[in-house]
Design a protein around this motif. Structure first.
Motif, PDB file in Angstrom:
ATOM      1  N   ARG A  88       2.190   7.231  -4.688  1.00  0.00           N
ATOM      2  CA  ARG A  88       1.762   7.642  -6.021  1.00  0.00           C
ATOM      3  C   ARG A  88       0.696   8.739  -5.914  1.00  0.00           C
ATOM      4  O   ARG A  88       0.734   9.737  -6.638  1.00  0.00           O
ATOM      5  CB  ARG A  88       1.217   6.416  -6.774  1.00  0.00           C
ATOM      6  CG  ARG A  88       1.291   6.551  -8.288  1.00  0.00           C
ATOM      7  CD  ARG A  88       0.876   5.268  -8.979  1.00  0.00           C
ATOM      8  NE  ARG A  88       1.888   4.230  -8.914  1.00  0.00           N
ATOM      9  CZ  ARG A  88       1.691   2.982  -8.500  1.00  0.00           C
ATOM     10  NH1 ARG A  88       0.492   2.615  -8.087  1.00  0.00           N
ATOM     11  NH2 ARG A  88       2.665   2.111  -8.489  1.00  0.00           N
ATOM     12  N   GLU A  89      -0.240   8.539  -4.982  1.00  0.00           N
ATOM     13  CA  GLU A  89      -1.284   9.544  -4.776  1.00  0.00           C
ATOM     14  C   GLU A  89      -0.692  10.873  -4.328  1.00  0.00           C
ATOM     15  O   GLU A  89      -1.111  11.955  -4.778  1.00  0.00           O
ATOM     16  CB  GLU A  89      -2.275   9.068  -3.710  1.00  0.00           C
ATOM     17  CG  GLU A  89      -3.503   8.393  -4.294  1.00  0.00           C
ATOM     18  CD  GLU A  89      -4.365   7.774  -3.210  1.00  0.00           C
ATOM     19  OE1 GLU A  89      -4.561   8.456  -2.175  1.00  0.00           O
ATOM     20  OE2 GLU A  89      -4.800   6.630  -3.385  1.00  0.00           O
ATOM     21  N   GLU A  90       0.275  10.771  -3.442  1.00  0.00           N
ATOM     22  CA  GLU A  90       0.898  11.972  -2.903  1.00  0.00           C
ATOM     23  C   GLU A  90       1.613  12.751  -4.015  1.00  0.00           C
ATOM     24  O   GLU A  90       1.520  13.978  -4.087  1.00  0.00           O
ATOM     25  CB  GLU A  90       1.878  11.559  -1.783  1.00  0.00           C
ATOM     26  CG  GLU A  90       2.560  12.705  -1.060  1.00  0.00           C
ATOM     27  CD  GLU A  90       1.581  13.606  -0.295  1.00  0.00           C
ATOM     28  OE1 GLU A  90       0.379  13.288  -0.272  1.00  0.00           O
ATOM     29  OE2 GLU A  90       2.028  14.627   0.238  1.00  0.00           O
TER      30      GLU A  90
ATOM     31  N   ALA B  15       0.811  -1.226   0.000  1.00  0.00           N
ATOM     32  CA  ALA B  15       0.000   0.000   0.000  1.00  0.00           C
ATOM     33  C   ALA B  15       0.843   1.275   0.000  1.00  0.00           C
ATOM     34  O   ALA B  15       0.440   2.296  -0.563  1.00  0.00           O
ATOM     35  CB  ALA B  15      -0.928  -0.016   1.212  1.00  0.00           C
ATOM     36  N   ASP B  16       2.035   1.241   0.590  1.00  0.00           N
ATOM     37  CA  ASP B  16       2.888   2.434   0.634  1.00  0.00           C
ATOM     38  C   ASP B  16       3.099   3.041  -0.749  1.00  0.00           C
ATOM     39  O   ASP B  16       3.099   4.249  -0.923  1.00  0.00           O
ATOM     40  CB  ASP B  16       4.277   2.070   1.203  1.00  0.00           C
ATOM     41  CG  ASP B  16       4.198   1.872   2.696  1.00  0.00           C
ATOM     42  OD1 ASP B  16       3.083   2.033   3.221  1.00  0.00           O
ATOM     43  OD2 ASP B  16       5.238   1.561   3.305  1.00  0.00           O
TER      44      ASP B  16
ATOM     45  N   THR C  50       9.338  13.611  -3.227  1.00  0.00           N
ATOM     46  CA  THR C  50       8.363  12.514  -3.203  1.00  0.00           C
ATOM     47  C   THR C  50       8.439  11.702  -4.499  1.00  0.00           C
ATOM     48  O   THR C  50       8.391  10.465  -4.482  1.00  0.00           O
ATOM     49  CB  THR C  50       6.938  13.061  -3.003  1.00  0.00           C
ATOM     50  OG1 THR C  50       6.970  14.007  -1.937  1.00  0.00           O
ATOM     51  CG2 THR C  50       5.977  11.949  -2.636  1.00  0.00           C
TER      52      THR C  50
ATOM     53  N   ALA D  11       0.069   4.865  -1.923  1.00  0.00           N
ATOM     54  CA  ALA D  11      -0.064   6.120  -1.178  1.00  0.00           C
ATOM     55  C   ALA D  11       0.928   7.149  -1.707  1.00  0.00           C
ATOM     56  O   ALA D  11       0.595   8.325  -1.884  1.00  0.00           O
ATOM     57  CB  ALA D  11       0.173   5.858   0.308  1.00  0.00           C
TER      58      ALA D  11
ATOM     59  N   ARG E  10      -0.951  14.504  -6.051  1.00  0.00           N
ATOM     60  CA  ARG E  10      -1.506  15.662  -5.338  1.00  0.00           C
ATOM     61  C   ARG E  10      -0.539  16.859  -5.403  1.00  0.00           C
ATOM     62  O   ARG E  10      -0.929  17.974  -5.770  1.00  0.00           O
ATOM     63  CB  ARG E  10      -1.779  15.300  -3.871  1.00  0.00           C
ATOM     64  CG  ARG E  10      -2.551  16.367  -3.095  1.00  0.00           C
ATOM     65  CD  ARG E  10      -2.652  16.008  -1.629  1.00  0.00           C
ATOM     66  NE  ARG E  10      -1.365  16.029  -0.943  1.00  0.00           N
ATOM     67  CZ  ARG E  10      -0.778  17.139  -0.501  1.00  0.00           C
ATOM     68  NH1 ARG E  10      -1.350  18.313  -0.681  1.00  0.00           N
ATOM     69  NH2 ARG E  10       0.395  17.083   0.106  1.00  0.00           N
TER      70      ARG E  10
END
Lengths: 271, 114
Positions: free
Chosen positions: A119-121, A113-114, A149, A117, A124
């Motif tokens: 990738r989403e960050e 999951a990291d 990131t 997460a 964003r």
């Protein structure tokens, strides 16, 4: 033997402890376990496991019983050589581990999951950077954060790829090792088959002697000669057992049992 | 599904016992191999076997095979089965045709989705 589970102790070849109400399994343990002081007697051999308990819940098969009788008398059969050879082949067959748990764990954790997460960050932060580009330009801090990131995401991706490749490579390498494991299984099966041959041959050798013992038993006791108990008692008579046999239940008392089986006996209550 | 192969007598015995105890999850048993349902329970059984026999159990994940997803191979196979005589090796059958030759087939890895 010296029997110390009752107070006072008792000694002799035939001991009856029915009235003491001791669990027969307790007596059996005391006879078989050399560190158990409840019964002091000659040390029980592995054969006691097959021959030394009469009237207990699980009784060995006829073939096992007869083979144990032959073993107790030191009978040798040619099949034992084939068994020894099969055991040697198994012992000298080397296998290497095929467990890839660490490699699998690496792949799974690199893809967990990291990463999503992260990738989403990145997405964003990218949005924030793009939105501010038109005006005064993105705030330096945001830009730095975005770059860091993104770099971390790429690093995680590289790690994941490397882990997957390593697992794939190891899997390929291991497929040969499985051949060796397969061969070992065949050798294990061969040992089991040779053991069966030995048991059969030993049982055949002991059968006449046990049959005679059973006849003798039928002449002097009321035990049904076709019963399991008669086979077990006849086996005791035909065998040479060092430690005392433990007999639970039945109609014969300790001294009769010791006489007809020519063995030392502890006679217990029913199970 | 989960394909489990046992590589020791003990592991094989356990696999057979599992088949008896969990008929709903052990779909099929082939001697020392078995197919488990692709469910959490199938995974639990596979994990237990791996835990108990780390070096004597192999677990693979299988997928249904769709021959129509590899049309040129499927066509070659159909043609070979129907047209070639019993004694013609595939290599000879394929040469001079549009069918893939044996080397091409060996080097080709199937897509994960098949």
């Amino acid at each position: 033997m010296r029997f110390r589970l009752t107070d006072p102790d008792r000694a002799g070849r035939a001991i009856d402890c029915r009235e003491a109400d001791i669990d027969p399994s307790r007596v059996l343990t005391a006879v078989r376990d050399p560190t158990d002081d409840g019964v002091r007697c000659r040390r029980a051999t592995r054969l006691h496991g097959t021959l030394g308990a009469v009237g207990f819940a699980s009784s060995p098969s006829r073939r096992q019983t007869l083979a144990a009788v032959a073993r107790s008398r030191g009978v040798r059969v040619p099949e034992q050589e084939a068994l020894a050879a099969a055991r040697d082949r198994l012992a000298s067959h080397a296998t290497e581990p095929t467990n890839l748990a660490p490699e699998r764990e690496e792949v799974a954790s690199a893809n967990d999951a990291d990463r999503a997460a992260l990738r989403e960050e990145v997405a964003r932060l990218r949005g924030v950077v793009d939105a501010t580009r038109g005006g005064d330009g993105p705030i330096e801090e945001t830009l730095t954060e975005y770059r860091e990131t993104a770099a971390r995401l790429s690093e995680v991706g590289t790690t994941a790829t490397a882990a997957s490749e390593r697992l794939a490579r190891e899997r390929e390498r291991l497929s040969e090792r499985y051949d060796a494991h397969q061969r070992r299984l065949e050798l294990e099966d061969a040992v089991a088959n040779r053991e069966r041959d030995v048991r059969r041959a030993l049982a055949d050798r002991a059968a006449p002697r046990v049959a005679r013992a059973r006849d003798a038993l039928a002449e002097t006791t009321p035990v049904d000669p076709e019963s399991d108990r008669a086979l077990q008692l006849a086996a005791l008579r035909a065998a040479r057992l060092s430690a005392p046999a433990v007999v639970a239940g039945g109609s014969l008392d300790a001294s009769v049992l010791a006489r007809v089986t020519d063995a030392s006996i502890v006679r217990c209550r029913d199970l | 599904m989960l394909f489990v192969v046992a590589y020791s007598r003990a592991a094989r015995r356990t696999l057979r016992n599992l088949r008896r105890e969990h008929e709903e999850t052990v779909v099929r048993e082939f001697g020392r191999a078995a197919l488990l349902e692709p469910t959490g329970h199938g995974a639990l059984l596979a994990c237990r076997l791996r835990e108990r026999y780390p070096d004597a159990v192999r677990v693979e994940r299988t997928r249904p095979f769709n021959e129509f997803a590899v049309p040129e191979i499927h066509e070659a196979a159909v043609a070979y089965e129907n047209e070639a005589s019993k004694y013609t090796p595939y290599a000879r059958f394929a040469s001079g045709t549009d069918h893939p030759d044996p080397d091409t087939l060996r080097d080709r890895t199937l897509d994960a989705g098949l």
